[in-house]
Design a protein around this motif. Structure first.
Motif, mmCIF file in Angstrom:
data_model
loop_
_atom_site.group_PDB
_atom_site.id
_atom_site.type_symbol
_atom_site.label_atom_id
_atom_site.label_comp_id
_atom_site.label_asym_id
_atom_site.label_seq_id
_atom_site.Cartn_x
_atom_site.Cartn_y
_atom_site.Cartn_z
ATOM 1 N N LYS A 88 0.839 -1.208 0.000
ATOM 2 C CA LYS A 88 0.000 0.000 0.000
ATOM 3 C C LYS A 88 0.872 1.255 0.000
ATOM 4 O O LYS A 88 0.428 2.327 0.397
ATOM 5 C CB LYS A 88 -0.910 -0.002 1.224
ATOM 6 N N LYS A 91 4.239 5.317 -2.995
ATOM 7 C CA LYS A 91 4.854 5.260 -4.333
ATOM 8 C C LYS A 91 4.255 4.033 -5.020
ATOM 9 O O LYS A 91 4.556 2.893 -4.670
ATOM 10 C CB LYS A 91 6.369 5.143 -4.179
ATOM 11 N N PHE A 92 3.404 4.255 -6.007
ATOM 12 C CA PHE A 92 2.610 3.164 -6.585
ATOM 13 C C PHE A 92 3.470 2.047 -7.161
ATOM 14 O O PHE A 92 3.146 0.871 -7.013
ATOM 15 C CB PHE A 92 1.635 3.695 -7.637
ATOM 16 N N ARG A 96 3.098 -1.769 -6.108
ATOM 17 C CA ARG A 96 2.747 -2.783 -7.105
ATOM 18 C C ARG A 96 3.782 -3.904 -7.157
ATOM 19 O O ARG A 96 3.424 -5.089 -7.208
ATOM 20 C CB ARG A 96 2.583 -2.120 -8.469
ATOM 21 N N GLU A 130 -9.263 2.474 -3.273
ATOM 22 C CA GLU A 130 -7.852 2.685 -3.583
ATOM 23 C C GLU A 130 -7.655 3.222 -4.997
ATOM 24 O O GLU A 130 -8.388 2.877 -5.918
ATOM 25 C CB GLU A 130 -7.068 1.372 -3.449
ATOM 26 N N LYS A 131 -6.627 4.041 -5.124
ATOM 27 C CA LYS A 131 -6.242 4.554 -6.433
ATOM 28 C C LYS A 131 -5.710 3.379 -7.268
ATOM 29 O O LYS A 131 -5.017 2.519 -6.738
ATOM 30 C CB LYS A 131 -5.150 5.615 -6.241
ATOM 31 N N HIS A 132 -6.032 3.358 -8.547
ATOM 32 C CA HIS A 132 -5.600 2.294 -9.472
ATOM 33 C C HIS A 132 -6.107 0.925 -9.028
ATOM 34 O O HIS A 132 -5.428 -0.095 -9.179
ATOM 35 C CB HIS A 132 -4.073 2.246 -9.618
#
Length: 181
Positions: A88, A91-92, A96, A130-132
């Motif tokens: 989480k 920094k995506f 990921r 959540e974003k994305h």
């Protein structure tokens, strides 16, 4: 730990990005199998999970997930919450990469597998804010597929299919199903 592996960990801090990448890839390859040096780096990796450097956080999460199968003391059971937090990360790309490797913890044993699956299911069901989120859901389905490919347990496949069916948007439901083709 032999001198070669030790040098890979040292090279993670090299100035040259190519040297860092090569070291990272060599460590990832080494931990695809059980290793006898997991505890020599475990505490350092645990510290890196909250490091200011997102590369360290990402590497630590990926390495600890891979080293879970080399953890006879089952330290991962206690350290998993910190590892899951990196999935989480603000920094995506770090989040990921961590999420894409988290399934490896499930290879360490029954307790570890159940813990990973429970976290994935809960996040799949409760993380729509959540974003994305569609990418995150895709990564979680892919993680379940990877776990299934390694363990060949039909209940993992069924669980994944059940989660996919909860997706309301038909476009994303179809996308998630492509993982299983």
């Amino acid at each position: 730990m032999d001198s070669v592996i030790k040098s890979y960990f040292e090279d993670l801090e090299a100035k040259d990005k190519d040297v860092q990448i090569e070291a990272f890839n060599n460590i990832k390859a080494a931990i695809n199998e059980e290793v006898d040096w997991a505890y020599e780096v475990w505490d350092q990796l645990k510290e890196w999970l909250t490091d200011a450097d997102n590369h360290r956080r990402s590497r630590a999460a990926q390495f600890l997930a891979g080293l879970a199968k080399s953890d006879p003391e089952k330290r991962i059971l206690g350290d998993f919450p910190a590892l899951w937090e990196v999935t989480k990360d603000p920094k995506f790309v770090t989040a990921r990469h961590s999420l894409q490797s988290i399934w490896r913890v499930g290879l360490a044993g029954k307790e570890q597998k159940e813990m990973v699956i429970n976290h994935i299911v809960n996040r799949f069901q409760d993380g729509a804010h959540e974003k994305h989120y569609t990418l995150i859901r895709f990564d979680m389905i892919q993680g379940l597929k990877n776990l299934y490919d390694e363990l060949k347990e039909e209940e993992i496949k069924q669980l994944s299919m059940d989660l996919i069916e909860t997706e309301e948007d038909i476009k994303y439901r179809k996308k998630y199903k492509t993982v299983w083709k």
